[in-house]
Design a protein around this motif. Structure first.
Motif, mmCIF file in Angstrom:
data_model
loop_
_atom_site.group_PDB
_atom_site.id
_atom_site.type_symbol
_atom_site.label_atom_id
_atom_site.label_comp_id
_atom_site.label_asym_id
_atom_site.label_seq_id
_atom_site.Cartn_x
_atom_site.Cartn_y
_atom_site.Cartn_z
ATOM 1 N N MET A 1 0.840 -1.193 0.000
ATOM 2 C CA MET A 1 0.000 0.000 0.000
ATOM 3 C C MET A 1 0.880 1.250 0.000
ATOM 4 O O MET A 1 2.058 1.180 0.313
ATOM 5 N N PRO A 2 0.311 2.409 -0.349
ATOM 6 C CA PRO A 2 1.100 3.648 -0.389
ATOM 7 C C PRO A 2 1.747 3.964 0.953
ATOM 8 O O PRO A 2 1.276 3.535 2.010
ATOM 9 N N SER A 3 2.820 4.744 0.899
ATOM 10 C CA SER A 3 3.539 5.132 2.109
ATOM 11 C C SER A 3 2.783 6.216 2.868
ATOM 12 O O SER A 3 1.860 6.866 2.334
ATOM 13 N N ASP A 4 3.194 6.428 4.116
ATOM 14 C CA ASP A 4 2.606 7.505 4.915
ATOM 15 C C ASP A 4 2.844 8.860 4.244
ATOM 16 O O ASP A 4 2.009 9.764 4.351
ATOM 17 N N ARG A 5 3.971 8.989 3.575
ATOM 18 C CA ARG A 5 4.271 10.253 2.897
ATOM 19 C C ARG A 5 3.227 10.559 1.827
ATOM 20 O O ARG A 5 2.824 11.709 1.662
ATOM 21 N N PHE A 6 2.775 9.530 1.128
ATOM 22 C CA PHE A 6 1.735 9.746 0.124
ATOM 23 C C PHE A 6 0.448 10.236 0.777
ATOM 24 O O PHE A 6 -0.192 11.177 0.300
ATOM 25 N N TYR A 7 0.067 9.610 1.883
ATOM 26 C CA TYR A 7 -1.191 9.978 2.527
ATOM 27 C C TYR A 7 -1.136 11.366 3.163
ATOM 28 O O TYR A 7 -2.192 11.943 3.465
ATOM 29 N N ARG A 8 0.070 11.888 3.344
ATOM 30 C CA ARG A 8 0.188 13.251 3.869
ATOM 31 C C ARG A 8 0.086 14.311 2.774
ATOM 32 O O ARG A 8 0.040 15.507 3.073
ATOM 33 N N LEU A 9 0.043 13.872 1.527
ATOM 34 C CA LEU A 9 -0.096 14.824 0.425
ATOM 35 C C LEU A 9 -1.460 15.505 0.483
ATOM 36 O O LEU A 9 -2.431 14.938 0.995
ATOM 37 N N PRO A 10 -1.577 16.723 -0.067
ATOM 38 C CA PRO A 10 -2.896 17.362 -0.180
ATOM 39 C C PRO A 10 -3.843 16.491 -0.996
ATOM 40 O O PRO A 10 -3.414 15.750 -1.896
ATOM 41 N N ALA A 11 -5.118 16.564 -0.695
ATOM 42 C CA ALA A 11 -6.111 15.737 -1.384
ATOM 43 C C ALA A 11 -6.065 15.945 -2.889
ATOM 44 O O ALA A 11 -6.231 15.000 -3.669
ATOM 45 N N GLU A 12 -5.848 17.193 -3.315
ATOM 46 C CA GLU A 12 -5.808 17.487 -4.744
ATOM 47 C C GLU A 12 -4.663 16.751 -5.437
ATOM 48 O O GLU A 12 -4.809 16.253 -6.557
ATOM 49 N N LYS A 13 -3.513 16.679 -4.759
ATOM 50 C CA LYS A 13 -2.349 15.995 -5.333
ATOM 51 C C LYS A 13 -2.583 14.494 -5.409
ATOM 52 O O LYS A 13 -2.247 13.847 -6.423
ATOM 53 N N LYS A 14 -3.176 13.929 -4.374
ATOM 54 C CA LYS A 14 -3.472 12.498 -4.396
ATOM 55 C C LYS A 14 -4.457 12.169 -5.514
ATOM 56 O O LYS A 14 -4.309 11.164 -6.211
ATOM 57 N N ASN A 41 2.053 12.467 -16.435
ATOM 58 C CA ASN A 41 0.662 12.929 -16.352
ATOM 59 C C ASN A 41 0.349 13.549 -14.996
ATOM 60 O O ASN A 41 -0.458 14.476 -14.898
ATOM 61 N N ALA A 42 0.998 13.017 -13.945
ATOM 62 C CA ALA A 42 0.722 13.507 -12.586
ATOM 63 C C ALA A 42 1.566 14.718 -12.217
ATOM 64 O O ALA A 42 1.283 15.390 -11.217
ATOM 65 N N GLY A 43 2.620 14.981 -12.996
ATOM 66 C CA GLY A 43 3.482 16.116 -12.698
ATOM 67 C C GLY A 43 4.351 15.900 -11.487
ATOM 68 O O GLY A 43 4.592 16.832 -10.701
ATOM 69 N N ILE A 44 4.830 14.658 -11.281
ATOM 70 C CA ILE A 44 5.719 14.361 -10.167
ATOM 71 C C ILE A 44 6.997 13.737 -10.718
ATOM 72 O O ILE A 44 7.039 13.274 -11.863
ATOM 73 N N SER A 45 8.045 13.714 -9.902
ATOM 74 C CA SER A 45 9.306 13.120 -10.334
ATOM 75 C C SER A 45 9.282 11.610 -10.101
ATOM 76 O O SER A 45 8.476 11.095 -9.307
ATOM 77 N N ARG A 46 10.197 10.919 -10.762
ATOM 78 C CA ARG A 46 10.305 9.480 -10.566
ATOM 79 C C ARG A 46 10.712 9.167 -9.125
ATOM 80 O O ARG A 46 10.214 8.207 -8.521
ATOM 81 N N GLY A 47 11.598 9.995 -8.586
ATOM 82 C CA GLY A 47 12.005 9.803 -7.199
ATOM 83 C C GLY A 47 10.829 9.936 -6.244
ATOM 84 O O GLY A 47 10.701 9.162 -5.293
ATOM 85 N N SER A 48 9.967 10.922 -6.494
ATOM 86 C CA SER A 48 8.787 11.105 -5.641
ATOM 87 C C SER A 48 7.861 9.896 -5.733
ATOM 88 O O SER A 48 7.312 9.440 -4.718
ATOM 89 N N PHE A 49 7.695 9.367 -6.965
ATOM 90 C CA PHE A 49 6.826 8.198 -7.148
ATOM 91 C C PHE A 49 7.254 7.074 -6.224
ATOM 92 O O PHE A 49 6.423 6.443 -5.547
ATOM 93 N N TYR A 50 8.566 6.818 -6.169
ATOM 94 C CA TYR A 50 9.046 5.682 -5.382
ATOM 95 C C TYR A 50 9.110 5.974 -3.889
ATOM 96 O O TYR A 50 9.384 5.075 -3.094
ATOM 97 N N THR A 51 8.873 7.215 -3.499
ATOM 98 C CA THR A 51 8.671 7.470 -2.076
ATOM 99 C C THR A 51 7.204 7.275 -1.695
ATOM 100 O O THR A 51 6.884 7.163 -0.506
#
Length: 217
Positions: A1-14, A41-51
């Motif tokens: 499942m996604p990391s805690d860092r993902f769930y801390r993102l703003p709702a719009e970003k998720k 498409n999401a406007g994020i970096s590859r490094g961010s994806f893997y976090t």
């Protein structure tokens, strides 16, 4: 499942990441889905994806879990309204999923591309419906659909314990799964698929064998 860092993102970003994933999973079969395309498409970096996610399977689980959580909430509301009627909620579930697939071609394509893999089908229909954090007193890993068992009125059934009811629930949810699969493969045959689905539920309700005749030697 996604990391805690993902769930801390703003709702719009998720939501942006979720929409980018749906777009890519709808574009090509799952094994050809591109992480590079998703992050573009999401406007994020590859490094961010893997976090946020381990891989695209992890991202898929988030997408499916998000939709399943909403579906489970709606099913719970339906069960409260219908008095815990198992067969009524199975019919509701079928119609809800057909309606969702009709809303957007992307979701129809995602269903086709993702559910062509047995493990992804199992992920959606079993994993998300098995766990809700309650202590059932049984080994949850061995009993699917406990969430549903806890919320139906078992007094209407011939059997009431989890071990006895689970096979019925498995057959009921599998009937929904088969019918939904038939619909996204043949959306022009909905009436016939719906009729066949209702027939499957009737068999589950009343069985297939005739009552034994009495008085014969």
């Amino acid at each position: 499942m996604p990391s805690d860092r993902f769930y801390r993102l703003p709702a719009e970003k998720k939501q942006l990441i979720r929409e980018a994933a749906i777009r890519e999973f709808a574009r090509v079969p799952f094994e050809k889905a591109s992480i590079n395309q998703i992050i573009q498409n999401a406007g994020i970096s590859r490094g961010s994806f893997y976090t946020y996610f381990e891989d695209k399977q992890d991202l898929l689980e988030f997408v499916l879990s998000d939709g399943c959580d909403q579906m489970m909430e709606l099913c719970e509301e339906n069960l409260k309204e219908n008095g815990g009627d198992l067969f009524a909620v199975l019919q509701y579930l079928f119609e809800y999923m057909v309606e969702r697939l009709q809303e957007t071609k992307d979701m129809m394509a995602v269903t086709r591309n993702v559910f062509s893999y047995q493990e992804n089908t199992k992920l959606f229909w079993t994993t998300r419906w098995d766990r809700d954090g309650e202590d059932s007193g049984v080994e949850e890993e061995e009993l699917p659909y406990l969430w549903l068992w806890r919320r139906i009125d078992t007094s209407r059934l011939k059997c009431e314990t989890a071990q006895d009811v689970i096979p019925l629930l498995t057959l009921g949810v599998t009937s929904v799964m088969i019918s939904v699969k038939q619909y996204y493969e043949h959306p022009d045959k909905l009436d016939g698929i719906r009729e066949q689905f209702h027939q499957m539920l009737e068999v589950l309700k009343y069985g297939a064998l005739k009552e034994p005749e009495t008085g014969k030697t």
